[in-house]
Write a protein that holds these residues in place. Structure first.
Motif, mmCIF file in Angstrom:
data_model
loop_
_atom_site.group_PDB
_atom_site.id
_atom_site.type_symbol
_atom_site.label_atom_id
_atom_site.label_comp_id
_atom_site.label_asym_id
_atom_site.label_seq_id
_atom_site.Cartn_x
_atom_site.Cartn_y
_atom_site.Cartn_z
ATOM 1 N N GLU A 1 4.330 28.891 46.159
ATOM 2 C CA GLU A 1 5.483 29.131 45.284
ATOM 3 C C GLU A 1 6.379 27.901 45.181
ATOM 4 N N GLU A 2 6.383 27.056 46.224
ATOM 5 C CA GLU A 2 7.150 25.807 46.174
ATOM 6 C C GLU A 2 6.370 24.728 45.415
ATOM 7 N N ALA A 3 5.072 24.634 45.716
ATOM 8 C CA ALA A 3 4.247 23.576 45.118
ATOM 9 C C ALA A 3 4.213 23.674 43.599
ATOM 10 N N LEU A 4 4.143 24.906 43.078
ATOM 11 C CA LEU A 4 4.016 25.093 41.625
ATOM 12 C C LEU A 4 5.331 25.518 40.975
ATOM 13 N N ASP A 5 6.445 25.181 41.608
ATOM 14 C CA ASP A 5 7.767 25.535 41.099
ATOM 15 C C ASP A 5 8.145 24.622 39.917
ATOM 16 N N PHE A 6 8.280 25.216 38.733
ATOM 17 C CA PHE A 6 8.647 24.470 37.524
ATOM 18 C C PHE A 6 10.158 24.282 37.402
ATOM 19 N N GLU A 7 10.927 24.965 38.262
ATOM 20 C CA GLU A 7 12.378 25.039 38.052
ATOM 21 C C GLU A 7 13.209 24.199 39.012
ATOM 22 N N LYS A 8 12.831 24.139 40.319
ATOM 23 C CA LYS A 8 13.758 23.570 41.302
ATOM 24 C C LYS A 8 13.185 22.450 42.161
ATOM 25 N N VAL A 9 12.055 22.698 42.846
ATOM 26 C CA VAL A 9 11.612 21.733 43.872
ATOM 27 C C VAL A 9 10.181 21.226 43.696
ATOM 28 N N GLY A 10 9.447 21.732 42.722
ATOM 29 C CA GLY A 10 8.041 21.361 42.597
ATOM 30 C C GLY A 10 7.803 20.178 41.689
ATOM 31 N N CYS A 11 6.606 19.616 41.811
ATOM 32 C CA CYS A 11 6.223 18.488 40.953
ATOM 33 C C CYS A 11 6.252 18.837 39.462
ATOM 34 N N PRO A 12 5.895 20.083 39.059
ATOM 35 C CA PRO A 12 5.949 20.407 37.626
ATOM 36 C C PRO A 12 7.325 20.170 37.004
ATOM 37 N N LEU A 13 8.392 20.300 37.794
ATOM 38 C CA LEU A 13 9.742 20.024 37.286
ATOM 39 C C LEU A 13 9.850 18.566 36.828
ATOM 40 N N ILE A 14 9.295 17.649 37.619
ATOM 41 C CA ILE A 14 9.355 16.218 37.292
ATOM 42 C C ILE A 14 8.434 15.913 36.112
ATOM 43 N N GLN A 15 7.221 16.469 36.172
ATOM 44 C CA GLN A 15 6.274 16.242 35.077
ATOM 45 C C GLN A 15 6.831 16.775 33.755
ATOM 46 N N TYR A 16 7.512 17.923 33.823
ATOM 47 C CA TYR A 16 8.065 18.506 32.605
ATOM 48 C C TYR A 16 9.208 17.650 32.046
#
Length: 552
Positions: free
Chosen positions: A428-443
């Motif tokens: 849940e942390e690794a794939l977090d798009f909102e707060k702490v995950g890499c997807p947040l940066i990629q997005y």
């Protein structure tokens, strides 16, 4: 800018008080209190026996810093207010000019960096994954900082574990349908179980190890050496495939047996014997009491065969001769062994010693692992699960970059935690798009790319208007990238860069929410900010071995 302020304040202290003192530049909790703050007057007050407010006021009397509009003294603190027309042009201009080279350093030394180095008796598991990702990110950061970096995977081909694998292959064969490192692990589990029930065959394992080392000392190629080389290479083929899937490459795979073949192990034992610190009991023991280490180091068995520790000393001796700096990435359980190797190297007259980056254990919420008993989560399984979960998340959002998200999530979730801290890998942390995950940066990178595709204007560096708080904070965060690279490289800590990228993505998202871009009268200036952010995010993700997608 921090470095410029620091140097100017230091010069002024020398000029006014003839005191050489370290100056720390911090950021106040609110931008209204200034962009940067210096508290050195409080430390000088003790030395000069004067009021800190008076000292601060004397320091700022004729203090000038390029890019600073105003300097105020508040209760002894020296607060700096930036001139964003100058500062913004400098920071954003440099990023747009240097692009992928923004933040690059000019160190010249050669580093040999050893990481991963898992025993070739099975696949990489998630414990090895932390080592491999820390090591690979560190290599990328150090190279970007200017060092010449040569990465090593140290192959333990001479230990009992490999003798067990060789004997197990003879007894049970290999499942050719399985990935090669997994097939080796299956044999390793079987032979361990077999020997628990047939303890009388343990002698055969010892004999195999002895025959292999004797062949190496004579530099012979025979049936024994071929069996060991086959088993090790078979496992390494599978391990290399996993590393490739993680976008990790090593420059050299160094076999520990090479130091028996070339005689360096014998030379090490001979030289250590001559120190008078070796005691013969059932084995040859090296006393390291002079270095505050109570436990003795086992150098060789009574039958004369060497041990991993001796071969490790030879390997480090070789590395130290061929590099300015040697760095090892090791699990925290190797701390005593590492101290022993350092002490032995000092006995051998080495002036340099290896730097060690220790990391604590990583696990899944399900618990711990054992390769011997066949209870482990392989890196392959983790990557497979990451792809499956990333695909589900991508389908929800109607995007199709699941491999970039999956690999980025695994790498980032490991890289972002300080190595001294134990890590439980949570999806849940690794794939977090909102707060702490890499997807947040990629997005954030995708968002910047989308804005720039939509824009039909070139950018401008004319920051002469009253910038919003979010614009100021973003410019300062972009400027901080150089400082972060320097700190990550010099402290050998990749989590510093990883956590910076999370903060940068958050600052960019706030800027995007609060400051209109394409329909603003400051469109061209804000496009320059967007373009600069895109460059820095991509640079940072590249250094963590993570793709920066253009679309999601």
């Amino acid at each position: 800018m921090k470095e410029i302020i620091k140097e100017e304040v230091k010069k002024k202290i020398l000029e006014k008080f003839n005191v050489d003192i370290e100056v720390n530049v911090d950021e106040p909790p609110k931008i209204e209190m200034g962009d940067f703050s210096v508290n050195v007057a409080f430390r000088l007050a003790k030395e000069l026996k004067r009021n800190p407010k008076e000292i601060a006021e004397e320091l700022v009397k004729d203090l000038k810093v390029e890019g600073v509009k105003e300097i105020k003294v508040v209760n002894g603190y020296i607060n700096f207010y930036l001139d964003y027309e100058i500062y913004g042009r400098q920071v954003i201009g440099e990023i747009l000019e240097k692009k992928s080279d923004y933040g690059r350093g000019e160190k010249k030394e050669k580093i040999i960096l050893e990481h991963t180095s898992a025993n070739p008796n099975g696949p990489l598991h998630i414990g090895h994954l932390r080592n491999a990702i820390i090591g690979d990110c560190l290599k990328r950061i150090l190279e970007f900082y200017g060092y010449e970096v040569e990465t090593h995977y140290y192959v333990n081909d001479m230990g009992r574990q490999m003798a067990l694998v060789v004997y197990g292959i003879e007894k049970f064969g290999l499942d050719k349908e399985k990935k090669k490192d997994h097939a080796i692990a299956e044999v390793y589990v079987k032979i361990n179980k077999y020997l628990e029930e047939h303890k009388e065959e343990e002698e055969k394992i010892s004999e195999l190890m002895k025959l292999y080392e004797e062949s190496l000392e004579k530099n012979e190629e025979n049936e024994i050496t071929k069996k060991f080389e086959f088993a090790v290479n078979y496992a390494l083929e599978g391990i290399k495939e996993t590393l490739k899937n993680l976008d990790i490459e090593h420059d050299k795979f160094v076999w520990e047996s090479s130091y028996v073949r070339n005689g360096l192990v014998k030379e090490v034992i001979k030289r250590l014997m001559e120190t008078g610190k070796v005691i013969k009991e059932d084995t040859y023991l090296l006393s390291l009491e002079d270095f505050g280490i109570e436990k003795k180091m086992v150098l060789a068995r009574s039958n004369g065969t060497s041990l991993y520790s001796t071969r490790d000393i030879a390997y480090h001796l070789d590395k130290l001769r061929n590099a300015d700096i040697v760095i090892d990435v090791l699990g925290a359980d190797h701390k005593l062994t590492a101290e022993m190797v350092k002490a032995a190297l000092k006995l051998l007259g080495c002036e340099k010693e290896p730097e060690i980056v220790f990391y604590e254990f990583i696990s899944l919420p399900e618990g711990s692992m054992s390769t011997r008993k066949g209870r482990f989560i392989s890196a392959d399984e983790l990557l497979e699960e990451a792809l499956k979960r990333a695909k589900e998340e991508c389908e929800k959002r109607n995007v199709s970059v699941e491999r970039d998200i999956a690999l980025g999530s695994v790498r980032f979730n490991i890289a972002k935690v300080s190595p001294e801290k134990p890590l439980i890998f949570r999806w849940e942390e690794a794939l977090d798009f909102e707060k702490v995950g890499c997807p947040l940066i990629q997005y954030a990178h995708v968002r910047a790319s989308s804005i720039l595709r939509e824009a039909n204007d070139s950018e401008s560096l004319n920051f002469s208007y009253n910038l919003e708080k979010e614009e100021k904070e973003l410019i300062k965060m972009l400027d901080k990238f150089k400082e972060v690279i320097k700190e990550s490289a010099e402290k050998r800590r990749v989590h510093i860069l990883a956590n910076y990228l999370i903060e940068l993505a958050k600052k960019f998202n706030k800027f995007y929410e609060k400051c209109p871009i394409l329909k603003s009268e400051y469109k061209r200036e804000r496009l320059a900010l967007v373009k600069a952010t895109k460059i820095v995010i991509k640079n940072g993700l590249n250094l963590l071995g993570i793709k920066a997608p253009e679309r999601m």
